[in-house]
Design a protein around this motif. Structure first.
Motif, mmCIF file in Angstrom:
data_model
loop_
_atom_site.group_PDB
_atom_site.id
_atom_site.type_symbol
_atom_site.label_atom_id
_atom_site.label_comp_id
_atom_site.label_asym_id
_atom_site.label_seq_id
_atom_site.Cartn_x
_atom_site.Cartn_y
_atom_site.Cartn_z
ATOM 1 N N VAL A 156 0.838 -1.201 0.000
ATOM 2 C CA VAL A 156 0.000 0.000 0.000
ATOM 3 C C VAL A 156 0.874 1.252 0.000
ATOM 4 O O VAL A 156 0.655 2.189 -0.778
ATOM 5 N N LEU A 159 2.621 1.795 -3.385
ATOM 6 C CA LEU A 159 1.711 2.327 -4.413
ATOM 7 C C LEU A 159 1.400 3.794 -4.150
ATOM 8 O O LEU A 159 1.266 4.588 -5.091
ATOM 9 N N ALA A 160 1.290 4.147 -2.856
ATOM 10 C CA ALA A 160 1.033 5.548 -2.499
ATOM 11 C C ALA A 160 2.217 6.417 -2.911
ATOM 12 O O ALA A 160 2.052 7.550 -3.379
ATOM 13 N N ILE A 169 -5.426 2.418 -4.997
ATOM 14 C CA ILE A 169 -4.653 1.466 -4.185
ATOM 15 C C ILE A 169 -5.571 0.352 -3.673
ATOM 16 O O ILE A 169 -5.219 -0.831 -3.731
ATOM 17 N N VAL A 180 -6.867 1.273 3.554
ATOM 18 C CA VAL A 180 -5.770 2.013 2.939
ATOM 19 C C VAL A 180 -5.488 3.279 3.750
ATOM 20 O O VAL A 180 -4.335 3.594 4.069
#
Length: 199
Positions: A156, A159-160, A169, A180
């Motif tokens: 997570v 991807l952020a 996400i 998330v």
């Protein structure tokens, strides 16, 4: 002393609860505890009834499913009543007019038979489940429990860092947007929920 306990689920009509209370009163219950809660929710009035009961008393319910949510729950209740010297009376066992009264030898036998059969069925179900898992493992098809959201925290965060939105996400990882948010902010669920509602 006869102590009545009445319960309907939150989805059932109030009339069902009133009917149980009426039946319990007609039987001579001097104290009646009643509540409208789901089968899985905490039953405060049942707890109050069990605490209130004294040696020589009898707890009365209209049907067994009004009292216990499972075999294990029934065994726990029966054990507590027995330890206090309190009998259990079930007006109807569901299939007919006959009931159950643990103040008699026949009633105690009936309760033990009902619970033993239910326990046997549960053990057979668990055995079949274990056999199924063992077979799936031998075939390489058993993956176990899916990872929780927190187990995917690193993915997570990665991807952020790439600039993906929380919605993107969540879709990519296969978890909820709220999960998330909690991973990225490090805030507990309750606080995250309050902030989300206020936004």
């Amino acid at each position: 002393m006869l102590i009545g306990y009445a319960r309907t689920s939150t989805l059932e009509q109030e009339a069902g609860l009133e009917a149980q209370i009426r039946d319990l009163s007609a039987l001579g219950c001097e104290q009646i505890f009643s509540e409208q809660v789901s089968s899985i929710a905490r039953r405060e009035q049942l707890e109050a009834a069990l605490t209130f009961a004294r040696k020589g008393d009898t707890l009365v319910v209209t049907k067994l499913d009004r009292l216990a949510r499972s075999v294990l729950h029934m065994a726990e209740i029966a054990g507590r009543l027995d330890a206090k010297g309190v009998a259990l009376r079930v007006i109807s066992m569901g299939g007919g007019e006959g009931g159950l009264d643990t103040s008699t030898a026949t009633g105690r036998l009936m309760l033990n038979v009902v619970m033993s059969v239910a326990q046997f069925e549960r053990e057979m179900m668990l055995e079949r489940q274990r056999e199924g898992i063992a077979k799936a493992k031998s075939l390489g098809r058993y993956t176990g429990r899916k990872p929780t959201a927190m187990a995917q925290a690193e993915k997570v965060k990665a991807l952020a860092a790439k600039g993906l939105s929380m919605g993107q996400i969540a879709a990519e990882v296969g978890i909820g947007k709220g999960s998330v948010h909690r991973i990225l902010t490090g805030k507990p669920k309750a606080l995250a929920a309050v902030e989300s509602a206020a936004a």
